[in-house]
Design an enzyme around this catalytic site. Structure first.
Site, PDB file in Angstrom:
ATOM      1  N   GLU A 187       6.599  -0.538  13.175  1.00  0.00           N
ATOM      2  CA  GLU A 187       7.624   0.289  13.802  1.00  0.00           C
ATOM      3  C   GLU A 187       7.009   1.674  13.935  1.00  0.00           C
ATOM      4  OE1 GLU A 187      11.163   1.608  11.611  1.00  0.00           O
ATOM      5  OE2 GLU A 187      10.671   3.105  13.122  1.00  0.00           O
ATOM      6  N   GLY A 227       5.465   3.979  10.666  1.00  0.00           N
ATOM      7  CA  GLY A 227       4.699   5.233  10.660  1.00  0.00           C
ATOM      8  C   GLY A 227       4.338   5.648  12.061  1.00  0.00           C
ATOM      9  N   SER A 228       3.131   6.194  12.202  1.00  0.00           N
ATOM     10  CA  SER A 228       2.722   6.753  13.496  1.00  0.00           C
ATOM     11  C   SER A 228       2.284   5.658  14.468  1.00  0.00           C
ATOM     12  CB  SER A 228       1.549   7.708  13.280  1.00  0.00           C
ATOM     13  OG  SER A 228       0.433   6.995  12.804  1.00  0.00           O
ATOM     14  N   CYS A 282      13.234   7.990  12.339  1.00  0.00           N
ATOM     15  CA  CYS A 282      12.706   7.258  13.497  1.00  0.00           C
ATOM     16  C   CYS A 282      13.712   7.255  14.635  1.00  0.00           C
ATOM     17  CB  CYS A 282      12.343   5.820  13.144  1.00  0.00           C
ATOM     18  SG  CYS A 282      12.638   5.346  11.475  1.00  0.00           S
ATOM     19  N   GLU A 336       6.860  11.122  21.167  1.00  0.00           N
ATOM     20  CA  GLU A 336       7.579  11.603  19.991  1.00  0.00           C
ATOM     21  C   GLU A 336       6.921  12.841  19.385  1.00  0.00           C
ATOM     22  OE1 GLU A 336       9.262   9.486  15.985  1.00  0.00           O
ATOM     23  OE2 GLU A 336       7.114   9.315  16.288  1.00  0.00           O
ATOM     24  N   LYS A 350       0.877  -1.174   0.000  1.00  0.00           N
ATOM     25  CA  LYS A 350       0.000   0.000   0.000  1.00  0.00           C
ATOM     26  C   LYS A 350       0.917   1.228   0.000  1.00  0.00           C
ATOM     27  CE  LYS A 350      -2.745   3.246   1.846  1.00  0.00           C
ATOM     28  NZ  LYS A 350      -2.287   4.524   2.381  1.00  0.00           N
ATOM     29  N   GLY A 386      -1.472   4.955  13.705  1.00  0.00           N
ATOM     30  CA  GLY A 386      -1.676   4.094  12.533  1.00  0.00           C
ATOM     31  C   GLY A 386      -1.268   2.657  12.833  1.00  0.00           C
ATOM     32  N   GLY A 387      -0.073   2.495  13.387  1.00  0.00           N
ATOM     33  CA  GLY A 387       0.450   1.158  13.661  1.00  0.00           C
ATOM     34  C   GLY A 387      -0.442   0.395  14.626  1.00  0.00           C
TER      35      GLY A 387
HETATM   36  P1  NAP Z   1       0.847   7.300   9.341  1.00  0.00           P
HETATM   37  O1  NAP Z   1      -0.213   8.312   9.491  1.00  0.00           O
HETATM   38  O2  NAP Z   1       0.967   6.297  10.408  1.00  0.00           O
HETATM   39  O3  NAP Z   1       0.618   6.578   7.940  1.00  0.00           O
HETATM   40  C1  NAP Z   1       1.451   5.532   7.456  1.00  0.00           C
HETATM   41  C2  NAP Z   1       0.644   4.678   6.486  1.00  0.00           C
HETATM   42  O4  NAP Z   1      -0.354   3.947   7.208  1.00  0.00           O
HETATM   43  C3  NAP Z   1      -0.101   5.476   5.442  1.00  0.00           C
HETATM   44  O5  NAP Z   1      -0.138   4.728   4.257  1.00  0.00           O
HETATM   45  C4  NAP Z   1      -1.491   5.606   6.041  1.00  0.00           C
HETATM   46  O6  NAP Z   1      -2.493   5.778   5.073  1.00  0.00           O
HETATM   47  C5  NAP Z   1      -1.667   4.272   6.742  1.00  0.00           C
HETATM   48  N1  NAP Z   1      -2.561   4.359   7.885  1.00  0.00           N
HETATM   49  C6  NAP Z   1      -2.409   5.176   8.955  1.00  0.00           C
HETATM   50  N2  NAP Z   1      -3.409   4.957   9.843  1.00  0.00           N
HETATM   51  C7  NAP Z   1      -4.189   3.985   9.334  1.00  0.00           C
HETATM   52  C8  NAP Z   1      -5.370   3.324   9.782  1.00  0.00           C
HETATM   53  N3  NAP Z   1      -5.931   3.632  10.947  1.00  0.00           N
HETATM   54  N4  NAP Z   1      -5.906   2.394   8.985  1.00  0.00           N
HETATM   55  C9  NAP Z   1      -5.344   2.085   7.809  1.00  0.00           C
HETATM   56  N5  NAP Z   1      -4.233   2.671   7.317  1.00  0.00           N
HETATM   57  C10 NAP Z   1      -3.648   3.606   8.071  1.00  0.00           C
HETATM   58  O7  NAP Z   1       2.270   7.982   9.213  1.00  0.00           O
HETATM   59  P2  NAP Z   1       2.796   9.163   8.279  1.00  0.00           P
HETATM   60  O8  NAP Z   1       1.769   9.607   7.326  1.00  0.00           O
HETATM   61  O9  NAP Z   1       4.046   8.665   7.712  1.00  0.00           O
HETATM   62  O10 NAP Z   1       3.174  10.302   9.281  1.00  0.00           O
HETATM   63  C11 NAP Z   1       2.325  10.778  10.252  1.00  0.00           C
HETATM   64  C12 NAP Z   1       3.049  10.755  11.594  1.00  0.00           C
HETATM   65  O11 NAP Z   1       3.630   9.473  11.802  1.00  0.00           O
HETATM   66  C13 NAP Z   1       4.226  11.698  11.728  1.00  0.00           C
HETATM   67  O12 NAP Z   1       3.856  12.985  12.066  1.00  0.00           O
HETATM   68  C14 NAP Z   1       5.051  11.004  12.780  1.00  0.00           C
HETATM   69  O13 NAP Z   1       4.581  11.359  14.045  1.00  0.00           O
HETATM   70  C15 NAP Z   1       4.822   9.562  12.553  1.00  0.00           C
HETATM   71  N6  NAP Z   1       5.922   8.863  11.851  1.00  0.00           N
HETATM   72  C16 NAP Z   1       6.805   8.187  12.587  1.00  0.00           C
HETATM   73  C17 NAP Z   1       7.819   7.520  11.969  1.00  0.00           C
HETATM   74  C18 NAP Z   1       8.808   6.749  12.772  1.00  0.00           C
HETATM   75  O14 NAP Z   1       9.612   6.082  12.191  1.00  0.00           O
HETATM   76  N7  NAP Z   1       8.766   6.792  14.070  1.00  0.00           N
HETATM   77  C19 NAP Z   1       7.950   7.519  10.591  1.00  0.00           C
HETATM   78  C20 NAP Z   1       7.015   8.213   9.846  1.00  0.00           C
HETATM   79  C21 NAP Z   1       5.995   8.864  10.502  1.00  0.00           C
HETATM   80  P3  NAP Z   1      -3.007   7.205   4.630  1.00  0.00           P
HETATM   81  O15 NAP Z   1      -1.843   8.135   4.667  1.00  0.00           O
HETATM   82  O16 NAP Z   1      -3.519   6.952   3.278  1.00  0.00           O
HETATM   83  O17 NAP Z   1      -4.010   7.583   5.626  1.00  0.00           O
END
Ligand code: NAP
Length: 519
Positions: free
Chosen positions: A264, A240-241, A301, A387, A183, A244-245
């Site tokens: 992660e 990711g977040s 990260c 974070e 995805k 989300g995770g």
């Molecule tokens: P994200 O919001 O977690 O999204 C990552 C992926 O997962 C995207 O493809 C997103 O889809 C999908 N997703 C998220 N929530 C979901 C859910 N409830 N159901 C299904 N799919 C879901 O992360 P991001 O867009 O990369 O960044 C947002 C925040 O994540 C940042 O501000 C940061 O705090 C954190 N982040 C942390 C790290 C790390 O390594 N620690 C890395 C990147 C980001 P959609 O975008 O299409 O919704």
């Protein structure tokens, strides 16, 4: 290469959906052509059907065949040349040097897994030969790691190549013998399509089964959730977040057949600077710390989001000085910028600002900010340990060694923890190392944690909430075992065993035979 915006499903491309999405250039806010089609649930089902069919063939490919596939993917990514680099830059706002470096890391990662497959010993083959004369008799027992099944992978926003379409999760799943349904992250749709086509081309060129890899676009949660819930999917890789995770982890656990989710998520990566090294080298450490916090606009990260030390005014002054002359940059997406700004505003309510850098020109540009908290503030406000993704960090000053140890003890799970100290410091604070070993996946001494080597011994993981499974790593060759499970074969004739377990060891791999590691 022309971008089409179409979903890649095995060797075909589709665009059943009518709703289209576009990537945005975070440097100027402009939308980027072309329109990408959001995948439909039917397209996901087709990808899942093809992947399951592909699995029945792909799981039996030899290490050499899978190695050739991974090496071909690396070659096809390189063949994309400047087209890939240019698209990466406009979609991420990251500079050319980073794009080229990340491409090298991605192709290097694929080749490292290929090398692992060619060597073959990673499968952890174990053989306990029969002991018919023992009372009771022992049967012949052999076990080996076998692929789990189809893996769903989510691309990370902050590494458009190395943690994305052909990144670590995909490379380790394909190496394990698992087809991948990917995805794409909506922040880098074009980069994703280019790499997806490279994989598709490599699969065709190396005679891999149709469906071994699919790439789906979406900018909401529908396809991601459907992917996690699809019965053909046997494991998930995610970066990711936390939100989300955790949502995906919960969805996977609620399935009639629960599956592992290797997510992660957030990590603050505490850094401890011990008294003697602070006295001896404070100015340089302050400079290196601010450089590490602002590297890549803090979007790593392993960004050092917290620094803990015993009171030292000169050091705080040096941090202030270095922060005030630092520069931020363009963040990856407006969502990530907004989350950063919210986090900064919230921290101001509970801490003191030590220094603020400059924001360059740019649609999503932000400035670095370093905060200060006393040990009391820190222990009383648990959310200060959460974070804030971006170029910021919190400096926590303790009065005594004991307070520092209490702060360390209060930490939740992180990817890394770092200690700076002289040999005398490290000897005196041995108990700090003991505590941190129970909190993180990687402990570093006298370096900053931002860089993550892709190697055999690397651990990029850690206890919850850094990840959903502290027993694993998402970087390095150990990542392959996330997508395998041990299978045991009892009393099998040699002719029915796979080569890894045959008595004459035709692959010449290292195996544990009757307790002895041998070839
Ligand atoms: P994200 O919001 O977690 O999204 C990552 C992926 O997962 C995207 O493809 C997103 O889809 C999908 N997703 C998220 N929530 C979901 C859910 N409830 N159901 C299904 N799919 C879901 O992360 P991001 O867009 O990369 O960044 C947002 C925040 O994540 C940042 O501000 C940061 O705090 C954190 N982040 C942390 C790290 C790390 O390594 N620690 C890395 C990147 C980001 P959609 O975008 O299409 O919704």
């Amino acid at each position: 290469m022309q971008l089409t915006g179409r979903n890649i499903i095995g060797f075909e491309t589709f665009s059943e959906g009518t709703v289209a999405i576009q990537a945005i250039n975070p440097a100027n806010g402009e939308t980027l052509a072309p329109l990408f089609y959001k995948a439909t649930v039917d397209e996901l089902s087709l990808a899942a059907q093809k992947a399951e069919k592909a699995f029945q063939i792909y799981r039996k490919q030899s290490g050499k065949q899978k190695a050739e596939f991974l090496e071909k993917i690396a070659e096809e990514i390189e063949n994309l040349g400047d087209t890939l680099i240019e698209r990466y830059i406009v979609e991420s706002g990251l500079p050319q040097g980073r794009a080229i470096g990340e491409r090298g890391r991605t192709t290097g990662q694929l080749r490292l897994f290929a090398q692992l497959l060619r060597d073959g010993s990673w499968v952890n083959a174990r053989i306990d030969t029969a002991l018919p004369d023992r009372q009771p008799a022992r049967p012949d027992i052999r076990s080996v790691e076998r692929p789990l099944g189809v893996v769903g992978v989510f691309g990370a926003s902050n590494f458009p190549l190395a943690f994305s379409v052909a990144g670590g999760d995909t490379a380790s799943a394909l190496a394990a013998g698992c087809p991948v349904i990917f995805k794409a992250h909506p922040a880098h749709l074009g980069t994703s399509e280019l790499v997806g086509k490279a994989i598709q081309k490599a699969a065709a060129a190396t005679n891999m089964p149709d469906g071994v890899f699919s790439l789906l676009f979406d900018d909401g949660h529908e396809i991601g959730l459907a992917l996690v819930k699809h019965p053909n999917i046997k494991a998930i890789g995610f970066t990711g977040s936390y939100k989300g995770g955790k949502a995906l982890y919960d969805a996977a656990a609620a399935r009639p057949e629960p599956i592992p989710v290797y997510a992660e998520m957030g990590s603050v990566n505490p850094v401890f600077i011990l008294p003697r090294i602070l006295e001896a080298n404070g100015a340089t450490l302050a400079q290196n710390f601010v450089s590490s916090v602002t590297l890549g606009v803090g979007q790593f990260c392993t960004n050092p989001g917290m620094l803990l030390l015993q009171k030292n005014e000169a050091f705080i002054a040096a941090i202030e000085q270095n922060t005030n002359i630092s520069t931020g940059g363009v963040m990856l997406t407006t969502g990530i910028r907004d989350a950063y700004m919210r986090g900064i505003e919230n921290s101001k309510n509970y801490t003191k600002v030590i220094g603020i850098g400059k924001a360059p020109e740019g649609f999503t540009a932000v400035e670095p900010v370093i905060f200060h908290a006393s040990i009391e503030d820190f222990t009383q406000n648990p959310h200060l340990s959460e974070e804030i993704f971006g170029p910021t960090s919190l400096v926590v000053e303790a009065n005594t060694k004991d307070e520092l140890l209490v702060a360390a003890q209060s930490l939740s799970g992180h990817l890394t923890a770092t200690i700076h100290g002289t040999p005398e410091d490290l000897a005196e604070y041995a108990d700090l190392i003991e505590i941190l070993e129970q909190k993180v996946g990687r402990i570093l001494i006298n370096v900053f944690p931002t860089v993550v080597e892709v190697s055999h011994a690397m651990v990029h993981g850690g206890p919850f909430p850094a990840t959903t499974d502290s027993r694993s790593t998402s970087v390095g060759t150990m990542a392959i075992t996330r997508f395998t499970r041990p299978v045991c074969y009892q009393n099998f004739p040699d002719s029915l065993l796979i080569d890894e377990l045959k008595s004459d060891n035709p692959l010449n791999i290292w195996r544990l035979v009757d307790g002895d590691l041998k070839k």
